[in-house]
Write an enzyme that holds these catalytic residues in place. Structure first.
Site, PDB file in Angstrom:
ATOM      1  CG  ASP A   1      -7.484   0.760   2.637  1.00 50.63           C
ATOM      2  OD1 ASP A   1      -6.433   0.110   2.584  1.00 50.63           O
ATOM      3  OD2 ASP A   1      -7.708   1.764   1.931  1.00 50.63           O
TER       4      ASP A   1
ATOM      5  CG  ASP B   1      -2.250   0.663   0.964  1.00 47.82           C
ATOM      6  OD1 ASP B   1      -2.629   0.775  -0.214  1.00 47.82           O
ATOM      7  OD2 ASP B   1      -2.912   1.086   1.929  1.00 47.82           O
TER       8      ASP B   1
END
Length: 366
Positions: free
Chosen positions: A258, A212
């Protein structure tokens, strides 16, 4: 976590230079936080519940340490592949194909999500007929089942309602329809994706932490794909809702990864709480509060620096660090990192609403 910056194109491609009010921005961020918490909380509870269905689609998928180590590499290849597709081919045709694909997946996911609620509200006086969809190959002793799916009237009603939402999404691409599908995907992911150990969870979250951070800060790939990808793989909420109503177009958004990635780790800790047989949910609530803290910190940093943030940069240390420190303090670190959910003879059983683990044999309790 991304936002449509003031003075730039909105997430759905609508150009505009609308400046969001402080109230509208707070409403958007607060709504995203709430929508992220719902699938994690209910998905975790459902992950430890007993499944009476015999359908293979309801069986959890176990993630091993090998799967966890490979996942960031596979995700990176997929993300970069999508980036190249959007650069080379027409975005309109790619999103048309993706819309049809997620149309089918979204209907099935939303239907599965609604099923427990339909069981509670379905009128007792209405007949609930049973159906079976069976496809076989061959004949006689060599006959082999390809598809064997059992469903009932309640499932058909859920499928019908989900299909209406699916048609609404395909025709209008409305953000509410997008969020309904996104919430269903997230809840199903948390419920049906099971980490086999806490160690596997740490490997997965650690790898995706690097993934990420690299793709958000190191390149523009993540943000480009997120803004170009017209599919319910993110939750969105308009920052100009108070000014423009349901037709608002200046969105803040949160990727489903997420939610699902920390969510399956939080669900694992809930199952760990159950395995301790202490009738407490200490690790679950600790990790859940840690997620709220991590996502809140993400929103604060993003709003302060006006730049898209890799949410896992804040969520991973919070969701892993707080429970591990708690286990260290309580002297249960060894139990936490043991193979508590994937032992040789350990099975999840359920007695009414109380779940417990049996180390002897699997029992079916009516």
């Amino acid at each position: 976590l991304h936002r449509a910056d003031n003075g730039s194109d909105a997430v759905n491609g609508t150009a505009g230079r609308f400046v969001s009010s402080a109230e509208g921005t707070a409403l958007a961020y607060g709504s995203l936080l709430l929508m992220a918490l719902l699938p994690i909380f209910f998905g975790a509870l459902r992950s430890v519940g007993c499944s009476k269905s015999k359908n293979a689609s309801d069986m959890p998928e176990t993630i091993t340490s090998r799967d966890a180590a490979r996942f960031p590499i596979i995700a990176s290849c997929t993300l970069f592949g999508l980036y190249l597709f959007f650069k080379i081919f027409s975005q309109e045709y790619i999103n048309l194909l993706l819309s049809m694909y997620f149309f089918v997946l979204g209907i099935l996911a939303l239907s599965h999500t609604m099923s427990p609620f339909m069981c509670r509200v379905f009128p007792a006086q209405l007949p609930n007929k049973q159906y079976q969809l069976l496809f076989t190959q061959g004949s006689g002793e060599s006959k082999e089942e390809i598809v064997n799916y059992e469903f009932d009237t309640k499932d058909l009603i859920c499928l019908g309602i989900s299909s209406v939402v699916g048609v609404w999404y395909v025709l209008k691409k409305h953000w509410i329809a997008n969020n309904l599908f996104g919430l269903a995907f997230a809840l199903n992911g948390v419920e049906l994706l099971h980490l086999n150990t806490v160690s596997t969870g740490c490997i997965l979250l650690g790898g995706l932490f690097v993934y990420d951070v690299f793709w958000v800060f190191g390149t523009n790939v993540m943000v480009t794909v997120a803004k170009s990808f017209e599919a319910p793989i993110k939750l969105v909420f308009p920052q100009d809702l108070l000014e423009k109503g349901l037709g608002a177009s200046n969105f803040a958004m949160l990727g489903l990864g997420d939610i699902v990635i920390p969510g399956i780790f939080i669900a694992l800790l809930l199952r760990f709480d159950v395995s301790l047989k202490k009738n407490t949910r200490t690790y679950f609530y600790t990790s859940f509060l840690a997620y709220i803290f991590g996502l809140g910190l993400t929103i604060f940093v993003m709003h302060t620096f006006k730049h898209a943030q890799p949410a896992l940069l804040y969520l991973v240390p919070a969701c892993v660090g707080f429970p591990v420190l708690l286990a260290l303090f309580k002297g249960e670190l060894t139990e936490m990192f043991s193979n508590f959910t994937h032992g040789k003879n350990v099975h999840l059983i359920c007695l009414e609403n109380t779940c417990e683990y049996s180390s002897h044999k699997k029992k079916n309790v009516q």
